[in-house]
Scaffold this motif. Structure first.
Motif, PDB file in Angstrom:
ATOM      1  N   SER A 161     -10.142  -3.862 -46.328  1.00 23.04           N
ATOM      2  CA  SER A 161     -11.152  -3.182 -47.153  1.00 23.04           C
ATOM      3  C   SER A 161     -11.896  -2.129 -46.339  1.00 23.04           C
ATOM      4  CB  SER A 161     -12.141  -4.195 -47.732  1.00 23.04           C
ATOM      5  OG  SER A 161     -12.854  -4.869 -46.688  1.00 23.04           O
ATOM      6  N   GLY A 162     -12.187  -2.452 -45.075  1.00 25.98           N
ATOM      7  CA  GLY A 162     -12.843  -1.477 -44.201  1.00 25.98           C
ATOM      8  C   GLY A 162     -11.947  -0.297 -43.904  1.00 25.98           C
ATOM      9  N   GLN A 163     -10.654  -0.580 -43.722  1.00 27.94           N
ATOM     10  CA  GLN A 163      -9.715   0.509 -43.455  1.00 27.94           C
ATOM     11  C   GLN A 163      -9.617   1.453 -44.652  1.00 27.94           C
ATOM     12  OE1 GLN A 163      -8.380   0.796 -40.298  1.00 27.94           O
ATOM     13  NE2 GLN A 163      -7.954   2.852 -41.075  1.00 27.94           N
ATOM     14  N   ARG A 164      -9.697   0.892 -45.858  1.00 27.23           N
ATOM     15  CA  ARG A 164      -9.687   1.754 -47.049  1.00 27.23           C
ATOM     16  C   ARG A 164     -10.948   2.603 -47.120  1.00 27.23           C
ATOM     17  NH1 ARG A 164      -6.800  -2.685 -49.364  1.00 27.23           N
ATOM     18  NH2 ARG A 164      -8.737  -3.768 -49.895  1.00 27.23           N
ATOM     19  N   LYS A 165     -12.084   2.048 -46.670  1.00 32.17           N
ATOM     20  CA  LYS A 165     -13.319   2.840 -46.633  1.00 32.17           C
ATOM     21  C   LYS A 165     -13.167   4.035 -45.685  1.00 32.17           C
ATOM     22  CE  LYS A 165     -16.635  -0.875 -47.626  1.00 32.17           C
ATOM     23  NZ  LYS A 165     -17.780  -1.673 -47.084  1.00 32.17           N
ATOM     24  N   LEU A 166     -12.535   3.805 -44.550  1.00 31.60           N
ATOM     25  CA  LEU A 166     -12.303   4.895 -43.610  1.00 31.60           C
ATOM     26  C   LEU A 166     -11.384   5.944 -44.221  1.00 31.60           C
ATOM     27  CD1 LEU A 166     -11.819   2.817 -40.325  1.00 31.60           C
ATOM     28  CD2 LEU A 166     -13.769   4.274 -40.881  1.00 31.60           C
ATOM     29  N   ALA A 167     -10.352   5.495 -44.911  1.00 33.99           N
ATOM     30  CA  ALA A 167      -9.402   6.428 -45.520  1.00 33.99           C
ATOM     31  C   ALA A 167     -10.058   7.270 -46.606  1.00 33.99           C
ATOM     32  CB  ALA A 167      -8.214   5.659 -46.093  1.00 33.99           C
ATOM     33  N   ASP A 168     -11.058   6.712 -47.275  1.00 25.98           N
ATOM     34  CA  ASP A 168     -11.743   7.430 -48.353  1.00 25.98           C
ATOM     35  C   ASP A 168     -12.892   8.302 -47.851  1.00 25.98           C
ATOM     36  OD1 ASP A 168     -10.068   6.246 -50.197  1.00 25.98           O
ATOM     37  OD2 ASP A 168     -11.470   4.612 -50.665  1.00 25.98           O
ATOM     38  N   ALA A 169     -13.260   8.139 -46.583  1.00 20.18           N
ATOM     39  CA  ALA A 169     -14.441   8.816 -46.050  1.00 20.18           C
ATOM     40  C   ALA A 169     -14.202  10.306 -45.828  1.00 20.18           C
ATOM     41  CB  ALA A 169     -14.877   8.154 -44.740  1.00 20.18           C
ATOM     42  N   ARG A 170     -15.262  11.079 -46.041  1.00 20.56           N
ATOM     43  CA  ARG A 170     -15.246  12.530 -45.804  1.00 20.56           C
ATOM     44  C   ARG A 170     -16.352  12.849 -44.796  1.00 20.56           C
ATOM     45  NH1 ARG A 170     -16.509  14.463 -51.647  1.00 20.56           N
ATOM     46  NH2 ARG A 170     -18.049  12.820 -51.273  1.00 20.56           N
ATOM     47  N   ILE A 171     -15.973  13.353 -43.633  1.00 12.02           N
ATOM     48  CA  ILE A 171     -16.906  13.570 -42.533  1.00 12.02           C
ATOM     49  C   ILE A 171     -16.970  15.052 -42.200  1.00 12.02           C
ATOM     50  CG2 ILE A 171     -17.516  12.914 -40.165  1.00 12.02           C
ATOM     51  CD1 ILE A 171     -17.326  10.574 -42.165  1.00 12.02           C
ATOM     52  N   LEU A 172     -18.172  15.587 -42.059  1.00 13.06           N
ATOM     53  CA  LEU A 172     -18.349  16.971 -41.613  1.00 13.06           C
ATOM     54  C   LEU A 172     -18.879  16.969 -40.191  1.00 13.06           C
ATOM     55  CD1 LEU A 172     -18.396  20.049 -42.214  1.00 13.06           C
ATOM     56  CD2 LEU A 172     -20.790  19.741 -42.900  1.00 13.06           C
ATOM     57  N   VAL A 173     -18.148  17.596 -39.278  1.00 13.04           N
ATOM     58  CA  VAL A 173     -18.581  17.728 -37.889  1.00 13.04           C
ATOM     59  C   VAL A 173     -19.071  19.150 -37.683  1.00 13.04           C
ATOM     60  CG1 VAL A 173     -17.891  17.591 -35.467  1.00 13.04           C
ATOM     61  CG2 VAL A 173     -16.937  15.982 -37.135  1.00 13.04           C
ATOM     62  N   VAL A 174     -20.353  19.287 -37.378  1.00 17.47           N
ATOM     63  CA  VAL A 174     -20.952  20.601 -37.145  1.00 17.47           C
ATOM     64  C   VAL A 174     -20.965  20.844 -35.640  1.00 17.47           C
ATOM     65  CG1 VAL A 174     -22.917  22.115 -37.584  1.00 17.47           C
ATOM     66  CG2 VAL A 174     -22.403  20.236 -39.179  1.00 17.47           C
ATOM     67  N   GLY A 175     -20.052  21.706 -35.182  1.00 15.48           N
ATOM     68  CA  GLY A 175     -19.933  21.984 -33.759  1.00 15.48           C
ATOM     69  C   GLY A 175     -18.631  21.461 -33.200  1.00 15.48           C
ATOM     70  N   ALA A 176     -17.828  22.371 -32.651  1.00 10.82           N
ATOM     71  CA  ALA A 176     -16.547  21.980 -32.054  1.00 10.82           C
ATOM     72  C   ALA A 176     -16.566  22.220 -30.561  1.00 10.82           C
ATOM     73  CB  ALA A 176     -15.399  22.759 -32.716  1.00 10.82           C
ATOM     74  N   GLY A 177     -17.721  21.958 -29.938  1.00 13.78           N
ATOM     75  CA  GLY A 177     -17.861  22.096 -28.496  1.00 13.78           C
ATOM     76  C   GLY A 177     -17.582  20.771 -27.808  1.00 13.78           C
ATOM     77  N   GLY A 178     -18.363  20.457 -26.768  1.00 20.94           N
ATOM     78  CA  GLY A 178     -18.105  19.274 -25.968  1.00 20.94           C
ATOM     79  C   GLY A 178     -18.191  17.979 -26.754  1.00 20.94           C
ATOM     80  N   LEU A 179     -19.273  17.785 -27.504  1.00 21.35           N
ATOM     81  CA  LEU A 179     -19.429  16.560 -28.292  1.00 21.35           C
ATOM     82  C   LEU A 179     -18.371  16.484 -29.385  1.00 21.35           C
ATOM     83  CD1 LEU A 179     -23.323  16.506 -28.604  1.00 21.35           C
ATOM     84  CD2 LEU A 179     -21.935  14.857 -27.335  1.00 21.35           C
ATOM     85  N   GLY A 180     -18.157  17.590 -30.083  1.00 25.61           N
ATOM     86  CA  GLY A 180     -17.159  17.603 -31.143  1.00 25.61           C
ATOM     87  C   GLY A 180     -15.770  17.274 -30.633  1.00 25.61           C
ATOM     88  N   CYS A 181     -15.404  17.853 -29.495  1.00 27.85           N
ATOM     89  CA  CYS A 181     -14.085  17.584 -28.915  1.00 27.85           C
ATOM     90  C   CYS A 181     -13.939  16.127 -28.481  1.00 27.85           C
ATOM     91  CB  CYS A 181     -13.842  18.499 -27.718  1.00 27.85           C
ATOM     92  SG  CYS A 181     -13.445  20.210 -28.162  1.00 27.85           S
ATOM     93  N   ALA A 182     -15.036  15.519 -28.056  1.00 28.24           N
ATOM     94  CA  ALA A 182     -14.975  14.126 -27.614  1.00 28.24           C
ATOM     95  C   ALA A 182     -14.807  13.165 -28.784  1.00 28.24           C
ATOM     96  CB  ALA A 182     -16.236  13.780 -26.824  1.00 28.24           C
ATOM     97  N   LEU A 183     -15.507  13.404 -29.879  1.00 31.97           N
ATOM     98  CA  LEU A 183     -15.506  12.437 -30.978  1.00 31.97           C
ATOM     99  C   LEU A 183     -14.389  12.658 -31.995  1.00 31.97           C
ATOM    100  CD1 LEU A 183     -16.917  13.806 -33.793  1.00 31.97           C
ATOM    101  CD2 LEU A 183     -18.913  13.729 -32.302  1.00 31.97           C
ATOM    102  N   LEU A 184     -13.941  13.912 -32.153  1.00 30.05           N
ATOM    103  CA  LEU A 184     -12.956  14.189 -33.199  1.00 30.05           C
ATOM    104  C   LEU A 184     -11.649  13.401 -33.066  1.00 30.05           C
ATOM    105  CD1 LEU A 184     -13.503  18.007 -33.794  1.00 30.05           C
ATOM    106  CD2 LEU A 184     -13.476  16.240 -35.573  1.00 30.05           C
ATOM    107  N   PRO A 185     -11.031  13.324 -31.884  1.00 30.58           N
ATOM    108  CA  PRO A 185      -9.770  12.569 -31.804  1.00 30.58           C
ATOM    109  C   PRO A 185      -9.920  11.102 -32.186  1.00 30.58           C
ATOM    110  CG  PRO A 185     -10.048  13.951 -29.865  1.00 30.58           C
ATOM    111  CD  PRO A 185     -11.349  13.974 -30.597  1.00 30.58           C
TER     112      PRO A 185
END
Length: 348
Positions: free
Chosen positions: A16-40
């Motif tokens: 059920s949790g995995q389905r929540k992740l699959a349905d989630a829509r996330i906006l990341v503002v900033g593709a610098g150091g923090l963005g590069c670390a968390l996105l993968p």
């Protein structure tokens, strides 16, 4: 779901949790150091849709900490390079890219499309914009920032909890990474904590950092946690948003050689940053000195502001515009691009 079996077997997640992740829509503002670390890690967790917004292009100075990029990425838009990397990691994910900056004009339309907003920026004004937009759109924000060896992480507007303005009622400009320096591993460490909070918010598990600010010093391996409460000092209404964020935006443009004949260039980098750029009409004013030296400039002249990547140029141009300079343009290209253009012109 076989790809995610190792996390599905966790009792707190399950199918059920995995389905929540699959349905989630996330906006990341900033593709610098923090963005590069968390996105993968967000991509790897199985999140279904991720938006990435950043108007920056990759600069060689980014490579030591922004791990989604290679030397071949230099001068290309960060969001495009990040998407290319992440789709190789997981081809079935939906990735929306916005090769622009978040502004008062576009923020609400973009933010409304997502469930959780990730603040991975390094500009104070952007943090207030993200906060106020998310409050109006009723979205939680997972925030992080880094200063030298120390990072901060918190969650704002979670279930109507405290916001960024509750913690920081007044803006206090601090040096960014280009000015203060930063170690790549520190950014990576804080970015992973931020990614963990995103997953906790989506799944509704654990102790979400709402009303709490974690401060971690990577040099001393010490951690502090401060609690704060919701305040009503500023009611974030549509009128408040328009007054705070809907002011006219400064002009931006890519570099071209004709600009050197049309106005004066202002280099807002520190004086020891390379490469150096040579124009007949060039003034060097580091960003931290701009406010005190602005009265030496003619408000009716044309100025083109540049820096190492475009961020400080936009900040400086906005400061100048707010002070009455009507003919100022922020150059989106970095100094290396400008220097290369200039050298090719001289050779020709």
């Amino acid at each position: 779901m076989s790809n995610y079996q190792r996390q599905i077997i966790l009792p707190e997640i399950g199918e059920s949790g995995q389905r929540k992740l699959a349905d989630a829509r996330i906006l990341v503002v900033g593709a610098g150091g923090l963005g590069c670390a968390l996105l993968p890690y967000l991509v790897g967790s199985g999140i279904g849709r991720i938006g990435i917004i950043d108007g920056d292009r990759v600069d060689s100075s980014n490579l030591h900490r922004q791990i989604l990029y290679t030397p071949d990425s230099v001068s290309k838009y960060k969001v495009d390079e990040a998407k290319q990397f992440l789709l190789k990691q997981r081809p079935d994910i939906v990735i929306d890219t916005y090769s622009t900056y978040l502004t008062g004009l576009n923020a609400r339309k973009i933010v409304e499309e997502y469930d959780v907003i990730v603040d991975a920026t390094d500009r104070i004004s952007s943090r207030y914009l993200i906060n106020d937009t998310a409050v109006l759109c009723n979205k939680p924000i997972v925030y992080a920032s880094i200063h030298r060896f120390e990072g901060q992480v918190s969650v704002f507007n979670y279930k109507n909890g405290p916001t960024y303005r509750c913690l920081f009622p007044k803006a206090a400009e601090v040096p960014n990474c280009a000015e203060a320096g930063v170690l790549g591993t520190s950014v990576g460490f804080i970015g992973l904590i931020q990614a963990q909070e995103v997953i906790k918010v989506i799944l509704g598990i654990g102790d979400v950092l709402s009303g709490k600010l974690i401060m971690y010093n990577t040099l001393t391996a010490s951690q502090q946690c401060f609690e704060f409460t919701k305040t009503e000092r500023a009611e974030i209404s549509h009128d408040f948003f328009e007054k705070s964020h809907m002011k006219q935006e400064v002009n931006t443009a890519d570099f071209n050689n004709n600009q050197s004949d049309a106005g004066t260039f202002i280099d807002v980098r520190e004086l020891d940053e390379l490469p150096r750029v040579n124009f007949n009409q060039l003034i060097e004013i580091p960003l931290l000195e701009l406010n005190q030296k602005m009265n030496q400039l003619n408000k009716f002249e044309t100025y083109y502001v540049f820096c190492q990547s475009g961020k400080r140029a936009l900040n400086a141009a906005q400061q100048m515009y707010d002070t009455g300079f009507n003919y100022v343009t922020a150059i989106t290209d970095g100094a290396e691009v400008i220097a290369n253009h200039n050298n090719q012109t001289i050779k020709n």
